[in-house]
Design an enzyme around this catalytic site. Structure first.
Site, PDB file in Angstrom:
ATOM      1  N   VAL A  78      14.051 -91.357  -4.779  1.00 20.14           N
ATOM      2  CA  VAL A  78      15.356 -91.315  -4.232  1.00 20.14           C
ATOM      3  C   VAL A  78      16.325 -91.011  -5.164  1.00 20.14           C
ATOM      4  O   VAL A  78      16.433 -91.836  -6.025  1.00 20.14           O
ATOM      5  CB  VAL A  78      15.831 -93.006  -3.379  1.00 20.14           C
ATOM      6  CG1 VAL A  78      16.951 -92.965  -2.861  1.00 20.14           C
ATOM      7  CG2 VAL A  78      14.653 -93.126  -2.540  1.00 20.14           C
ATOM      8  N   SER A  79      17.135 -90.061  -4.885  1.00 22.12           N
ATOM      9  CA  SER A  79      18.131 -89.129  -5.962  1.00 22.12           C
ATOM     10  C   SER A  79      19.371 -90.216  -6.176  1.00 22.12           C
ATOM     11  O   SER A  79      19.506 -91.103  -5.394  1.00 22.12           O
ATOM     12  CB  SER A  79      18.282 -87.973  -5.441  1.00 22.12           C
ATOM     13  OG  SER A  79      17.354 -86.918  -5.371  1.00 22.12           O
TER      14      SER A  79
END
Length: 411
Positions: A78-79
């Site tokens: 999850v950036s």
């Protein structure tokens, strides 16, 4: 975190704190957080998509790794929220848009669903069955089971002969395959972290017929693409143990035997008299320097930096040029005497033509300054497009496309 009760008030507070930090970071960069993106960040439960991470980690400032390979290399994450917010701002999703996301983690697809609204259509694709199964489960748990999740190699078109108003790539790409352009509606937007000459930028591209034209970019980094679109650069060690090396991309070549021992040669220093406020980003200069013959990137580990073997402003890839047994690279900018808060660009050279090579690279920095420090522009054409049909600039031939980097605003 799945199945574990959470304090909803605490989660709401963490979401608000996250948005406040993203807003502050945008302000430092001179950007504006789009109100609709801010509302999406305040709405979607990020922790649902971050696995075993704590709430503080889920709503922290860094990317959250959700899958690694046997060597510990990140395969899915999850950036960082600021990066997701920035790319969604580039995409400009409107209610009712048909949006394709390539590289699925679930959270970004949920943000897109908020932006596209009830009348929109969101499809997220990933090559990894484990990733898509997890994304589907998390999206349902978060209340976004209307998002279509597909497991396939996104180098190829998604089923159904569909077009999309917006396409977002959330993995590091080296090329623009034909499927992305053909699936994008005329005038639609593609946002892609594209690696060119060894550096990755999140480009905003709009379709005009068979071509794509850029409308802005910023430097970023992503987990590399898997499948048919995989493309690896080449590392060349200058010192044992990869303490210092060169990174080559786009078919670049160096004479590795000629460079043996080059860093033990005396160092020549050439300073450009070009200055910049300390702390100001100058990453756009990299592509300007990439026009030089023999261009590559130099990398180093922290030990080589600390010991002074090399003096790089960015150890993961700083512009350099080689010519046979000679190497020159951009040095860490030095403070300017009598001008507090400003630093000067310089170049170090090694080898028999060290001073000449350093002077050549320093002069290219001066040319960038004289040109007004212009923003790069990217044009993407199908492979095989003749030279007469592409604009002047740095032309890079990839597997499926011809990429042209130009500087329309240069003086």
């Amino acid at each position: 975190m799945h199945g574990t009760p959470v304090d909803t008030d605490r989660v709401a507070q963490l979401r608000a704190e996250l948005v406040a930090r993203v807003t502050a970071q945008f302000e430092r960069l001179g950007w504006v957080l789009a109100p609709e993106v801010e509302q999406a960040l305040l709405t979607v439960d990020r922790h649902v998509f971050t696995g075993a991470a704590s709430l503080e980690e889920a709503y922290g400032d860094n990317a959250v790794i959700t899958k690694r390979d046997e060597r510990g290399v990140s395969l899915s994450s999850v950036s960082a929220a600021w990066l997701q917010a920035a790319m969604l701002g580039q995409l400009r999703i409107r209610p009712g848009d048909r949006v394709l996301e390539i590289g699925s983690g679930g959270y970004n697809a949920a943000l897109i669903a908020e932006l596209a609204g009830l009348d929109g259509q969101v499809t997220t694709v990933d090559i990894d069955r484990e990733v898509t199964d997890r994304a589907r489960q998390c999206l349902a748990e978060a209340g976004y089971d209307q998002v279509e999740v597909i497991c396939q190699d996104a180098e190829f078109p998604v089923p159904g002969d569909r077009t999309f108003d917006k396409i977002l790539i959330t993995v590091g790409a080296w090329d623009i395959p034909p499927a992305w352009t053909s699936q994008l509606a005329e005038g639609g937007r593609l946002v892609v972290p594209l690696r060119t000459m060894g550096t990755t930028r999140s480009w905003v591209l709009e379709r005009r017929g068979d071509a794509l034209e850029s409308h802005g970019q910023f430097t970023c980094g992503f987990v590399p693409m898997q499948g048919a679109g995989t493309s690896r650069g080449t590392g060349v060690a200058l010192l044992p143990g990869d303490k210092v090396g060169l990174w080559l991309d786009e078919g670049q070549r160096v004479d590795t035997s000629a460079l043996d021992g080059v860093l033990s040669a005396p160092r020549a220093a050439v300073w450009s008299e070009v200055t910049i406020p300390e702390g100001t980003s100058y990453s756009d200069q990299d592509l300007w320097l990439a026009q030089l013959p023999g261009f590559c990137l130099i990398t180093a580990d922290q030990e080589a930096m600390d010991s002074g073997i090399v003096d790089l402003p960015w150890r993961y890839g700083t512009p350099a040029v080689t010519d046979g047994p000679t190497l020159a690279y951009r040095a860490t900018p030095r403070p300017v005497d009598g001008d507090p808060g400003h630093v000067e660009f310089g170049v170090y050279g090694h080898g028999p033509q060290a001073e000449q090579a350093a002077t050549l690279l320093a002069e290219q920095i001066r040319a960038w300054d004289r040109a007004g420090r212009p923003d790069p522009h990217l044009s993407v054409f199908p492979s095989g497009t003749p030279d007469t049909a592409v604009p002047d600039g740095l032309t890079v031939d990839k597997r499926h496309s011809r990429v042209v980097i130009s500087w329309p605003t240069a003086r």
